[in-house]
Scaffold this active site. Sequence first.
Site, PDB file in Angstrom:
ATOM      1  N   HIS A 199       1.746   2.659  -9.976  1.00  0.00           N
ATOM      2  CA  HIS A 199       0.671   2.875  -9.012  1.00  0.00           C
ATOM      3  C   HIS A 199      -0.581   2.198  -9.554  1.00  0.00           C
ATOM      4  CE1 HIS A 199       2.604   6.529  -7.001  1.00  0.00           C
ATOM      5  NE2 HIS A 199       3.326   6.399  -8.106  1.00  0.00           N
ATOM      6  N   ASN A 249       4.920   7.281 -12.953  1.00  0.00           N
ATOM      7  CA  ASN A 249       5.633   8.558 -13.034  1.00  0.00           C
ATOM      8  C   ASN A 249       7.072   8.286 -13.448  1.00  0.00           C
ATOM      9  OD1 ASN A 249       3.466  10.219 -12.197  1.00  0.00           O
ATOM     10  ND2 ASN A 249       3.790   9.600 -10.082  1.00  0.00           N
ATOM     11  N   HIS A 286       8.343   1.784 -10.534  1.00  0.00           N
ATOM     12  CA  HIS A 286       7.140   1.261  -9.876  1.00  0.00           C
ATOM     13  C   HIS A 286       5.934   1.743 -10.631  1.00  0.00           C
ATOM     14  CE1 HIS A 286       8.049   5.221  -8.171  1.00  0.00           C
ATOM     15  NE2 HIS A 286       6.730   5.396  -8.051  1.00  0.00           N
ATOM     16  N   ARG A 322       0.845  -1.207   0.000  1.00  0.00           N
ATOM     17  CA  ARG A 322       0.000   0.000   0.000  1.00  0.00           C
ATOM     18  C   ARG A 322       0.874   1.248   0.000  1.00  0.00           C
ATOM     19  NH1 ARG A 322      -5.457  -1.770  -0.527  1.00  0.00           N
ATOM     20  NH2 ARG A 322      -5.452  -3.841   0.427  1.00  0.00           N
ATOM     21  N   ASP A 323       0.424   2.249  -0.753  1.00  0.00           N
ATOM     22  CA  ASP A 323       1.105   3.544  -0.734  1.00  0.00           C
ATOM     23  C   ASP A 323       0.895   4.195   0.635  1.00  0.00           C
ATOM     24  OD1 ASP A 323       2.059   5.680  -3.196  1.00  0.00           O
ATOM     25  OD2 ASP A 323       1.566   6.519  -1.237  1.00  0.00           O
ATOM     26  N   ILE A 324       1.942   4.806   1.145  1.00  0.00           N
ATOM     27  CA  ILE A 324       1.886   5.412   2.483  1.00  0.00           C
ATOM     28  C   ILE A 324       0.969   6.650   2.509  1.00  0.00           C
ATOM     29  CG2 ILE A 324       3.839   7.029   2.294  1.00  0.00           C
ATOM     30  CD1 ILE A 324       4.800   5.935   5.016  1.00  0.00           C
ATOM     31  N   VAL A 331      10.387   8.526  -6.066  1.00  0.00           N
ATOM     32  CA  VAL A 331      11.231   7.384  -5.659  1.00  0.00           C
ATOM     33  C   VAL A 331      11.910   6.810  -6.907  1.00  0.00           C
ATOM     34  CG1 VAL A 331      11.282   5.141  -4.546  1.00  0.00           C
ATOM     35  CG2 VAL A 331       9.662   6.884  -3.743  1.00  0.00           C
TER      36      VAL A 331
HETATM   37  P1  5GP Z   1       6.295   8.536  -7.438  1.00  0.00           P
HETATM   38  O1  5GP Z   1       5.955   9.975  -7.445  1.00  0.00           O
HETATM   39  O2  5GP Z   1       7.759   8.292  -7.309  1.00  0.00           O
HETATM   40  O3  5GP Z   1       5.650   7.795  -8.584  1.00  0.00           O
HETATM   41  O4  5GP Z   1       5.549   7.955  -6.167  1.00  0.00           O
HETATM   42  C1  5GP Z   1       6.174   7.455  -5.035  1.00  0.00           C
HETATM   43  C2  5GP Z   1       5.106   7.012  -4.093  1.00  0.00           C
HETATM   44  O5  5GP Z   1       5.715   6.356  -3.012  1.00  0.00           O
HETATM   45  C3  5GP Z   1       4.264   8.152  -3.501  1.00  0.00           C
HETATM   46  O6  5GP Z   1       2.902   7.960  -3.855  1.00  0.00           O
HETATM   47  C4  5GP Z   1       4.510   8.048  -2.002  1.00  0.00           C
HETATM   48  O7  5GP Z   1       3.360   8.297  -1.242  1.00  0.00           O
HETATM   49  C5  5GP Z   1       4.998   6.623  -1.850  1.00  0.00           C
HETATM   50  N1  5GP Z   1       5.918   6.432  -0.722  1.00  0.00           N
HETATM   51  C6  5GP Z   1       6.963   7.237  -0.389  1.00  0.00           C
HETATM   52  N2  5GP Z   1       7.596   6.745   0.693  1.00  0.00           N
HETATM   53  C7  5GP Z   1       6.932   5.610   1.030  1.00  0.00           C
HETATM   54  C8  5GP Z   1       7.117   4.666   2.074  1.00  0.00           C
HETATM   55  O8  5GP Z   1       8.011   4.758   2.909  1.00  0.00           O
HETATM   56  N3  5GP Z   1       6.243   3.617   2.118  1.00  0.00           N
HETATM   57  C9  5GP Z   1       5.234   3.476   1.202  1.00  0.00           C
HETATM   58  N4  5GP Z   1       4.435   2.407   1.341  1.00  0.00           N
HETATM   59  N5  5GP Z   1       5.038   4.357   0.211  1.00  0.00           N
HETATM   60  C10 5GP Z   1       5.873   5.409   0.125  1.00  0.00           C
END
Ligand code: 5GP
Length: 135
Positions: free
Chosen positions: A118, A103, A116, A44-46, A112
């Site tokens: 979503h 993204n 990955h 799950r996303d945080i 990150v």
């Molecule tokens: P990005 O913008 O890189 O596509 O999305 C990264 C996602 O990782 C974000 O939606 C953010 O909420 C999620 N995220 C960041 N840190 C953590 C974490 O420590 N644990 C989890 N489960 N999700 C995270």
Amino acid sequence: MPTSQPLPKVVVPPYDKNNVFARILRGEMPFEWVYGNQYVMAFRDIAPVAKVHVLVVPRGAYVNYHDFIENAPANEQLGFWKAVDHVARELGLAENGWRMVANTGKDAGQVVPHFHIHILGGEPLGPMDNPPRQN
Ligand code: 5GP
């Protein structure tokens, strides 16, 4: 566009072994488990932006989509995409639909630097331009 033109070279930044998903994959950080196999982990996303918001990450070290497609072996790529299908179906999203987001790089706001996707769903998601652009 002619298909014979060489594609622009993809410049992938070096992989940061201490990015948050690398640490989750190594079991160094807590996470809410959804699914795992030899190719992926899903959790799950945080900071969820939909009722269901799950991240699917390959176990291999790839910075972004281009890195994954250029450098991951075919079995890892197929394993990844099949796992995305599995997770969406297991979460009960297939019937009403869901959104896949990857993204990639700075204009997309990739936070990150470990490839990955979503999985978003569990409710009507609204249009893609929500919130609307400010310019
Ligand atoms: P990005 O913008 O890189 O596509 O999305 C990264 C996602 O990782 C974000 O939606 C953010 O909420 C999620 N995220 C960041 N840190 C953590 C974490 O420590 N644990 C989890 N489960 N999700 C995270």
